[in-house]
Design a protein around this motif. Sequence first.
Motif, PDB file in Angstrom:
ATOM      1  N   LEU A   1       2.420  -3.997   2.135  1.00 54.77           N
ATOM      2  CA  LEU A   1       1.987  -2.677   2.611  1.00 54.77           C
ATOM      3  C   LEU A   1       2.764  -2.264   3.856  1.00 54.77           C
ATOM      4  N   GLU A   2       2.931  -3.191   4.793  1.00 56.01           N
ATOM      5  CA  GLU A   2       3.582  -2.882   6.063  1.00 56.01           C
ATOM      6  C   GLU A   2       5.082  -2.711   5.927  1.00 56.01           C
ATOM      7  N   ASP A   3       5.700  -3.514   5.070  1.00 54.13           N
ATOM      8  CA  ASP A   3       7.163  -3.563   5.015  1.00 54.13           C
ATOM      9  C   ASP A   3       7.775  -2.550   4.070  1.00 54.13           C
ATOM     10  N   THR A   4       6.961  -1.894   3.243  1.00 56.15           N
ATOM     11  CA  THR A   4       7.477  -0.981   2.234  1.00 56.15           C
ATOM     12  C   THR A   4       7.471   0.451   2.744  1.00 56.15           C
ATOM     13  N   GLU A   5       8.521   1.190   2.426  1.00 59.79           N
ATOM     14  CA  GLU A   5       8.563   2.618   2.746  1.00 59.79           C
ATOM     15  C   GLU A   5       8.037   3.367   1.525  1.00 59.79           C
ATOM     16  N   TRP A   6       6.809   3.876   1.629  1.00 60.67           N
ATOM     17  CA  TRP A   6       6.144   4.511   0.496  1.00 60.67           C
ATOM     18  C   TRP A   6       6.431   6.013   0.459  1.00 60.67           C
ATOM     19  N   THR A   7       6.447   6.559  -0.739  1.00 62.73           N
ATOM     20  CA  THR A   7       6.398   8.009  -0.860  1.00 62.73           C
ATOM     21  C   THR A   7       4.961   8.447  -0.594  1.00 62.73           C
ATOM     22  N   ALA A   8       4.740   9.768  -0.486  1.00 61.76           N
ATOM     23  CA  ALA A   8       3.379  10.253  -0.257  1.00 61.76           C
ATOM     24  C   ALA A   8       2.460   9.836  -1.407  1.00 61.76           C
ATOM     25  N   ALA A   9       2.953  10.003  -2.641  1.00 65.81           N
ATOM     26  CA  ALA A   9       2.146   9.606  -3.801  1.00 65.81           C
ATOM     27  C   ALA A   9       1.967   8.093  -3.834  1.00 65.81           C
ATOM     28  N   GLY A  10       3.017   7.373  -3.487  1.00 70.46           N
ATOM     29  CA  GLY A  10       2.932   5.914  -3.486  1.00 70.46           C
ATOM     30  C   GLY A  10       1.951   5.396  -2.470  1.00 70.46           C
ATOM     31  N   ARG A  11       1.899   6.053  -1.307  1.00 70.94           N
ATOM     32  CA  ARG A  11       0.956   5.635  -0.277  1.00 70.94           C
ATOM     33  C   ARG A  11      -0.489   5.822  -0.759  1.00 70.94           C
ATOM     34  N   ASP A  12      -0.724   6.928  -1.453  1.00 76.96           N
ATOM     35  CA  ASP A  12      -2.074   7.156  -1.988  1.00 76.96           C
ATOM     36  C   ASP A  12      -2.423   6.118  -3.051  1.00 76.96           C
ATOM     37  N   ASP A  13      -1.446   5.794  -3.909  1.00 74.34           N
ATOM     38  CA  ASP A  13      -1.701   4.781  -4.945  1.00 74.34           C
ATOM     39  C   ASP A  13      -1.941   3.410  -4.321  1.00 74.34           C
ATOM     40  N   ALA A  14      -1.194   3.104  -3.261  1.00 79.82           N
ATOM     41  CA  ALA A  14      -1.398   1.832  -2.572  1.00 79.82           C
ATOM     42  C   ALA A  14      -2.796   1.777  -1.960  1.00 79.82           C
ATOM     43  N   ALA A  15      -3.231   2.906  -1.385  1.00 82.49           N
ATOM     44  CA  ALA A  15      -4.576   2.958  -0.815  1.00 82.49           C
ATOM     45  C   ALA A  15      -5.625   2.760  -1.907  1.00 82.49           C
ATOM     46  N   ASP A  16      -5.418   3.358  -3.075  1.00 81.76           N
ATOM     47  CA  ASP A  16      -6.351   3.181  -4.189  1.00 81.76           C
ATOM     48  C   ASP A  16      -6.426   1.713  -4.606  1.00 81.76           C
ATOM     49  N   ALA A  17      -5.263   1.048  -4.597  1.00 86.76           N
ATOM     50  CA  ALA A  17      -5.241  -0.367  -4.973  1.00 86.76           C
ATOM     51  C   ALA A  17      -6.034  -1.208  -3.974  1.00 86.76           C
ATOM     52  N   VAL A  18      -5.933  -0.870  -2.686  1.00 87.05           N
ATOM     53  CA  VAL A  18      -6.691  -1.602  -1.674  1.00 87.05           C
ATOM     54  C   VAL A  18      -8.186  -1.345  -1.838  1.00 87.05           C
ATOM     55  N   VAL A  19      -8.551  -0.084  -2.095  1.00 83.31           N
ATOM     56  CA  VAL A  19      -9.957   0.251  -2.313  1.00 83.31           C
ATOM     57  C   VAL A  19     -10.519  -0.562  -3.474  1.00 83.31           C
ATOM     58  N   ALA A  20      -9.774  -0.588  -4.581  1.00 84.63           N
ATOM     59  CA  ALA A  20     -10.244  -1.318  -5.763  1.00 84.63           C
ATOM     60  C   ALA A  20     -10.366  -2.807  -5.467  1.00 84.63           C
ATOM     61  N   PHE A  21      -9.434  -3.342  -4.693  1.00 84.42           N
ATOM     62  CA  PHE A  21      -9.493  -4.769  -4.353  1.00 84.42           C
ATOM     63  C   PHE A  21     -10.713  -5.081  -3.495  1.00 84.42           C
ATOM     64  N   VAL A  22     -10.926  -4.266  -2.471  1.00 90.18           N
ATOM     65  CA  VAL A  22     -12.065  -4.514  -1.584  1.00 90.18           C
ATOM     66  C   VAL A  22     -13.370  -4.476  -2.383  1.00 90.18           C
ATOM     67  N   ASP A  23     -13.475  -3.529  -3.305  1.00 85.60           N
ATOM     68  CA  ASP A  23     -14.672  -3.427  -4.135  1.00 85.60           C
ATOM     69  C   ASP A  23     -14.813  -4.656  -5.021  1.00 85.60           C
TER      70      ASP A  23
END
Length: 491
Positions: free
Chosen positions: A146-168
Motif C-alpha cells: 500500500l505504501e510503496d505503490t503509486e496508485w491511480t485514483a481508481a486504484g486507490r479506491d479499489d485498494a481501500a475496498d480490499a482493506v475494508v473487506a479484509f478487516v471485515d
Amino acid sequence: MDYARSSWCMSNGDDDPADASEGADAADDAEEAGGAGESTDAAAAPTLPDEATEESLNEYLDEIAERLDGAETEADLDDIEALLDDAEAGLDEADLPEPDEDDEDADDPRGDLEGRISELRDGVEEARGPYADDVVDAIEAAASTLEDTEWTAAGRDDAADAVVAFVDAAADAVDDEVDAGDIGPDTVETDPASAGDEAADEDRGDGDRIDDLVEALDAVAEAVADADLDPDDDAETIAALLDATDDLEAGLDEAEEWDDLETHEQLRAQGYYDVLGHYKDFPVEWAALKEHEARGNVDMILLALDSLQSDFMERHCLEAFERMGKRGKTEASVEKMLGRAEKRDQPAIRILGKMAADEATETLVEYVPEGSNPQLQKTVFKALGEIGAAEAVQPLANQLDPEGDTEELVRPHAARALGLIGDTRAVDPLADALAEDDSDDVRAAAGWALRQIGTREALEAVAEYGDEHSFIVSTEAEKAERALDEASATA
C-alpha cells in the motif's frame, strides 16, 4: 476519506473450571497408560538398533513416514524431528558400502538414506503451521505494498475496498480469540463525503488516506500478534485469517497502479492534454507541450519529459526549457537538469545557464578543465558566464593560458564567459591574453570581455590596441576608446 484505526484487544476471560478438570483427568489417563511424564505415542516410538544397517535404517524411516502421515499436532511433529535426528546419528555411525566411483549406476546406500531423511524433514516443515506469525507477515507485506505503490485514483479506491473487506473478514475469523469490537467495513471509510467534515476531508491528501489504510492493517496485525493463537488449538482461525490475507493480496494486485496505464493514459489522467481546445499539431503531445510552454506550466513540461520516451519529444521538451530560460526555473526543473548535467548532458547544461541556476555552479566548474571534450567545455563556459558564477573566475582564467591544454578554438569561449561574469579579478588574465595570445579570435574575445567588465582599467587595457593590424581586435579597441570618452564627458 477517514480510515479509523481498528481497536482490537486480546480476550482474557478466565478458563472454564470444567476444562481444567478435564485436562487433569486426561493427564491422569496418560500417566496410567505410559508412566509418569511419558505419552502413549512416545511409548510406541520406533527404535533403532545400536549398530544400524541399511535395512534397519530404511525400516526405521518407514515407521517415521507412517507417523508423519498421522501427525496431528506440533508436538507430534517435534517427536518426528527427534526421531529423524536419531536416524541421522545412526546413519553417521553405520558401516555402509561405498559406491564404485568408476560405475555411475552403482548403488549408493548412504546417499539414498540421506535423501530420504531430507525428504522427511521437508515433509515435517510442510506439515507445520500455519502460525499467527504467518498472518502478521502477510498483513505487513500488504501494508508495505500500500505504501510503496503509486496508485491511480481508481486504484486507490479499489485498494481501500480490499482493506475494508479484509478487516471485515478478519473480524469474522477471530471470533472469541480476539475481541473485534466494532471493527468492520464501516469503520474504514472510503468515501470522503461520509467521513464527517467534508471540508476537512477534501484537505486530506492521497498519502494521508493511504496512511490511514496502513494504520488499520497495523492494528489488525498487532491484535493477531497479541492474541497468541496456538497453531493446534486455533488452526481454523489462523487458516481463516490467512485466507483473508490471500484475498487482500489479490485485491491489491488487481487495483490499478500508474505503471499499469499506457503513457498517454497517465498523461490524460494528470491533465496534460487539458490545455488543448483542439489538436492543431501532430503529435498531440507536441501541441500540448507548446501550450504548456506558452503558459509557463513547468510541471507539465517535466511530466512530458519523464513520461514520453521518444527522442522527438525529449528534444522538444528540452528546447522548451531552453527558450523559457529563467521563466522555467523551479526547484523541480533545476533538480531535473542538474541530474542530467551530472551525466555531462549538454542540452541540460545549456538550460541551466539560461535559467541562471547558480545551484549548478559546483557541478559545472568540475567540467572546466575537460580538455578532452572541447564541445563540452564550450557549453560549460557559456553556462557559467550566463549564471554569473564568481567561483568560476579562476578556473576559467586558467583556460586562457596558450601554453596549457585548452584548444585555440575553446579559449575565446573562456574569455567571453569571464566577460559575462564581470568580475574584476579577470582583468589581468584577460589583458595578458589580449597582449600575448597568437590567436586573433582569442585576443578579440579578451577585448570584448574587458569591455563587458567596463572598469576604467579594463577599458584602457583594450583601448591601446586601436592601431592593431587585426580588424576584430582594433574594433574592440575603438569601442573601448569611445566608452572611455563617454565616461570622461559625463564625469
